[in-house]
Design a protein around this motif. Structure first.
Motif, PDB file in Angstrom:
ATOM      1  N   MET A   1     -41.612 -86.357  48.441  1.00  0.00           N
ATOM      2  CA  MET A   1     -42.321 -85.146  48.005  1.00  0.00           C
ATOM      3  C   MET A   1     -43.809 -85.445  47.791  1.00  0.00           C
ATOM      4  N   ILE A   2     -44.634 -84.444  48.130  1.00  0.00           N
ATOM      5  CA  ILE A   2     -46.038 -84.496  47.679  1.00  0.00           C
ATOM      6  C   ILE A   2     -46.047 -83.714  46.376  1.00  0.00           C
ATOM      7  N   TYR A   3     -46.544 -84.352  45.325  1.00  0.00           N
ATOM      8  CA  TYR A   3     -46.339 -83.839  43.969  1.00  0.00           C
ATOM      9  C   TYR A   3     -47.595 -83.167  43.423  1.00  0.00           C
ATOM     10  N   PHE A   4     -47.510 -81.837  43.248  1.00  0.00           N
ATOM     11  CA  PHE A   4     -48.619 -81.079  42.643  1.00  0.00           C
ATOM     12  C   PHE A   4     -48.121 -80.357  41.393  1.00  0.00           C
ATOM     13  N   ASP A   5     -47.375 -81.088  40.551  1.00  0.00           N
ATOM     14  CA  ASP A   5     -46.810 -80.477  39.339  1.00  0.00           C
ATOM     15  C   ASP A   5     -47.165 -81.346  38.125  1.00  0.00           C
ATOM     16  N   ASN A   6     -48.417 -81.816  38.126  1.00  0.00           N
ATOM     17  CA  ASN A   6     -48.837 -82.787  37.102  1.00  0.00           C
ATOM     18  C   ASN A   6     -49.036 -82.189  35.713  1.00  0.00           C
ATOM     19  N   ALA A   7     -49.038 -80.843  35.608  1.00  0.00           N
ATOM     20  CA  ALA A   7     -49.087 -80.256  34.264  1.00  0.00           C
ATOM     21  C   ALA A   7     -47.700 -80.310  33.627  1.00  0.00           C
ATOM     22  N   ALA A   8     -46.662 -80.417  34.467  1.00  0.00           N
ATOM     23  CA  ALA A   8     -45.296 -80.543  33.930  1.00  0.00           C
ATOM     24  C   ALA A   8     -45.060 -81.979  33.459  1.00  0.00           C
ATOM     25  N   THR A   9     -45.401 -82.915  34.314  1.00  0.00           N
ATOM     26  CA  THR A   9     -45.367 -84.325  33.932  1.00  0.00           C
ATOM     27  C   THR A   9     -46.084 -85.130  35.016  1.00  0.00           C
ATOM     28  N   THR A  10     -46.442 -86.364  34.668  1.00  0.00           N
ATOM     29  CA  THR A  10     -47.160 -87.207  35.630  1.00  0.00           C
ATOM     30  C   THR A  10     -46.352 -88.474  35.892  1.00  0.00           C
ATOM     31  N   LYS A  11     -46.693 -89.136  36.987  1.00  0.00           N
ATOM     32  CA  LYS A  11     -46.067 -90.439  37.263  1.00  0.00           C
ATOM     33  C   LYS A  11     -46.746 -91.483  36.378  1.00  0.00           C
ATOM     34  N   VAL A  12     -45.972 -92.443  35.896  1.00  0.00           N
ATOM     35  CA  VAL A  12     -46.549 -93.504  35.056  1.00  0.00           C
ATOM     36  C   VAL A  12     -47.480 -94.369  35.924  1.00  0.00           C
ATOM     37  N   PHE A  13     -48.653 -94.695  35.378  1.00  0.00           N
ATOM     38  CA  PHE A  13     -49.568 -95.576  36.119  1.00  0.00           C
ATOM     39  C   PHE A  13     -48.826 -96.869  36.490  1.00  0.00           C
ATOM     40  N   PRO A  14     -48.898 -97.323  37.774  1.00  0.00           N
ATOM     41  CA  PRO A  14     -48.142 -98.521  38.173  1.00  0.00           C
ATOM     42  C   PRO A  14     -48.474 -99.746  37.319  1.00  0.00           C
ATOM     43  N   GLU A  15     -49.749 -99.875  36.923  1.00  0.00           N
ATOM     44  CA  GLU A  15     -50.108-101.065  36.142  1.00  0.00           C
ATOM     45  C   GLU A  15     -49.491-101.036  34.742  1.00  0.00           C
ATOM     46  N   VAL A  16     -49.214 -99.826  34.235  1.00  0.00           N
ATOM     47  CA  VAL A  16     -48.547 -99.693  32.927  1.00  0.00           C
ATOM     48  C   VAL A  16     -47.055 -99.987  33.112  1.00  0.00           C
ATOM     49  N   LEU A  17     -46.504 -99.414  34.178  1.00  0.00           N
ATOM     50  CA  LEU A  17     -45.085 -99.628  34.482  1.00  0.00           C
ATOM     51  C   LEU A  17     -44.771-101.125  34.596  1.00  0.00           C
ATOM     52  N   ASP A  18     -45.646-101.854  35.288  1.00  0.00           N
ATOM     53  CA  ASP A  18     -45.436-103.295  35.469  1.00  0.00           C
ATOM     54  C   ASP A  18     -45.369-104.032  34.132  1.00  0.00           C
ATOM     55  N   LYS A  19     -46.187-103.562  33.172  1.00  0.00           N
ATOM     56  CA  LYS A  19     -46.260-104.302  31.897  1.00  0.00           C
ATOM     57  C   LYS A  19     -45.117-103.948  30.944  1.00  0.00           C
ATOM     58  N   ILE A  20     -44.454-102.808  31.197  1.00  0.00           N
ATOM     59  CA  ILE A  20     -43.433-102.355  30.241  1.00  0.00           C
ATOM     60  C   ILE A  20     -42.310-103.390  30.083  1.00  0.00           C
ATOM     61  N   SER A 192     -52.026 -82.199  18.720  1.00  0.00           N
ATOM     62  CA  SER A 192     -50.866 -82.933  19.234  1.00  0.00           C
ATOM     63  C   SER A 192     -51.110 -83.379  20.673  1.00  0.00           C
ATOM     64  N   VAL A 193     -50.507 -84.523  21.012  1.00  0.00           N
ATOM     65  CA  VAL A 193     -50.701 -85.136  22.337  1.00  0.00           C
ATOM     66  C   VAL A 193     -49.352 -85.663  22.832  1.00  0.00           C
ATOM     67  N   SER A 194     -49.170 -85.639  24.149  1.00  0.00           N
ATOM     68  CA  SER A 194     -47.946 -86.163  24.744  1.00  0.00           C
ATOM     69  C   SER A 194     -48.303 -87.186  25.822  1.00  0.00           C
ATOM     70  N   GLY A 195     -47.651 -88.353  25.791  1.00  0.00           N
ATOM     71  CA  GLY A 195     -47.975 -89.408  26.748  1.00  0.00           C
ATOM     72  C   GLY A 195     -47.737 -89.025  28.199  1.00  0.00           C
ATOM     73  N   HIS A 196     -46.643 -88.267  28.447  1.00  0.00           N
ATOM     74  CA  HIS A 196     -46.250 -88.085  29.851  1.00  0.00           C
ATOM     75  C   HIS A 196     -47.146 -87.131  30.631  1.00  0.00           C
ATOM     76  N   LYS A 197     -48.123 -86.505  29.943  1.00  0.00           N
ATOM     77  CA  LYS A 197     -49.068 -85.645  30.685  1.00  0.00           C
ATOM     78  C   LYS A 197     -50.276 -86.448  31.164  1.00  0.00           C
ATOM     79  N   ILE A 198     -50.371 -87.708  30.707  1.00  0.00           N
ATOM     80  CA  ILE A 198     -51.531 -88.526  31.113  1.00  0.00           C
ATOM     81  C   ILE A 198     -51.105 -89.847  31.768  1.00  0.00           C
TER      82      ILE A 198
END
Ligand code: PLP
Length: 376
Positions: A1-20, A192-198
């Motif tokens: 899929m080409i994803y244009f739904d980033n206000a619903a949620t975003t993909k985790v930055f790969p460099e963050v994912l690697d460190k988790i 209020s802030v949510s991580g998955h939107k950024i």
């Protein structure tokens, strides 16, 4: 899929994912334990809090980590109601997210008077109306910063000034603005802030609470997060959130320019393909990544499913209510008819989208519109 739904949620930055995975091993210990491993986890939480607080320019002990913005919004709304029982009126905009509207509705069933503020046809809250509706019984004012459906930005500074002059607390849901639009922290008592939107994982968020304001917690237990959110801290995701904020902070100008360029290219291309397309709140200040479009004739559900078949992900209304074919409460309060509101499709761009993807999107829209419009 080409994803244009980033206000619903975003993909985790790969460099963050690697460190988790690494952080899960390094910071497995409970940050409330006094042994060295526990203290290492505690340091990770407090360093993260310090980083986020300095990014926002607020004191560290005003940042309270939670699991998501829905939890933050409920904690603030219900916690304020318990803290100030002598005040029983709440002023909110009609364009709030459901995680604000529904806890407020819950309070209305328990005797609170809810008054809705006027918004104009571009979705801007009427400040005169706000001034008129504040009374000595007003507990707080709630106005979303960037609307999740239309991207319209409210002027937090001016709203905060009215609230301060009238001695009323001001809460703003800043989920869609955080990192993308400056939040004037001085003007807002709670946000209020949510991580998955950024581009951080789902399951982590925070809220800011000005220190001297009384708030009763939703959860009672071990007294973590200054007594406002009991429960063992999610150390790894707290670290992931602060790391994500650091990436945004260090690339902010580039990210924002990229989002603006993608949105601009999309709007220009769309108007060439379909000249009578309507961009919602086109004349208002909008966030760089959210665009809601009303297509002539074709309803949103049909359009979204046709795009989906072509491998493109977009939404209508808020993601949380996607699948429900009822018109958006946000667009209805802007003055749109139900029929028109049901034709609104939201395109929301992310920092990992590319110009080539926008070209494909425009091509697919051209094809779909050409094919479908003959049936209407
Ligand atoms: N507020 C706004 C403006 C949103 O867009 C969302 C998510 O769609 C939320 C709150 C809820 O966020 P969370 O999923 O973190 O509970």
């Amino acid at each position: 899929m080409i994803y244009f739904d980033n206000a619903a949620t975003t993909k985790v930055f790969p460099e963050v994912l690697d460190k988790i995975k690494i952080w899960s091993q390094d910071f497995y210990a409970n940050p409330n334990s006094i042994h060295s491993d526990g203290q290492r986890s505690r340091m990770a939480v407090e360093e993260s809090r310090r980083y986020i607080a300095s990014f926002l320019g607020v004191p560290e002990d005003e940042i309270i980590f939670t699991s998501c913005a829905t939890e933050s919004n409920n904690t603030i709304i219900r916690g304020l109601a318990e803290g100030y029982p002598e005040k029983d009126e709440i002023l909110i905009s009609p364009i709030e997210h459901k995680s604000v509207l529904n806890p407020v509705r819950y309070l209305s069933k328990r005797g609170y008077k809810i008054r809705f503020l006027k918004v104009d046809s571009q979705g801007i809250v009427d400040l005169d109306d706000l001034n008129k509706k504040i009374t000595p019984k007003t507990l707080f004012v709630s106005i979303i910063h960037v609307n999740n459906e239309t991207g319209v930005v409210q002027d937090l500074e001016s709203i905060g000034k009215v609230c301060k002059e009238r001695d009323v607390l001001f809460f703003s849901d800043t989920v869609q603005s955080f990192c993308k639009i400056d939040i004037n922290s001085d003007s807002v008592d709670f946000f209020s802030v949510s991580g998955h939107k950024i581009n951080a994982p789902k399951g982590i968020g925070f809220f800011r609470r000005k220190k001297d304001i009384q708030l009763t917690p939703l959860l009672f237990g071990g007294g973590q997060e200054f007594g406002l959110r009991s429960g063992t801290e999610n150390v790894v995701y707290i670290k992931a959130l602060s790391e994500t904020v650091r990436i945004w902070n260090e690339n902010r100008a580039y990210f924002i320019k990229k989002l603006k360029d993608l949105s601009g290219k999309f709007i220009n291309g769309l108007k060439t393909i379909i000249p009578d397309v309507e961009i919602v709140s086109e004349n208002a200040e909008r966030s760089p990544n959210i665009i809601t479009v009303i297509f002539p004739k074709i309803d949103a559900q049909t359009f979204i499913m046709a795009l989906n078949t072509e491998g493109i992900a977009v939404s209508s209304g808020s993601a949380c209510s996607s699948g429900t074919p009822s018109p958006s409460h946000v667009l209805l309060s802007y003055g749109y008819s139900e029929e028109k509101a049901l034709r609104a499709v939201r395109f929301s761009f992310g920092v990992d989208n590319t110009e080539e993807e926008v070209d494909i999107l425009l091509e697919k829209i051209k094809d779909i519109f050409g094919k479908l419009s003959v049936f209407y």
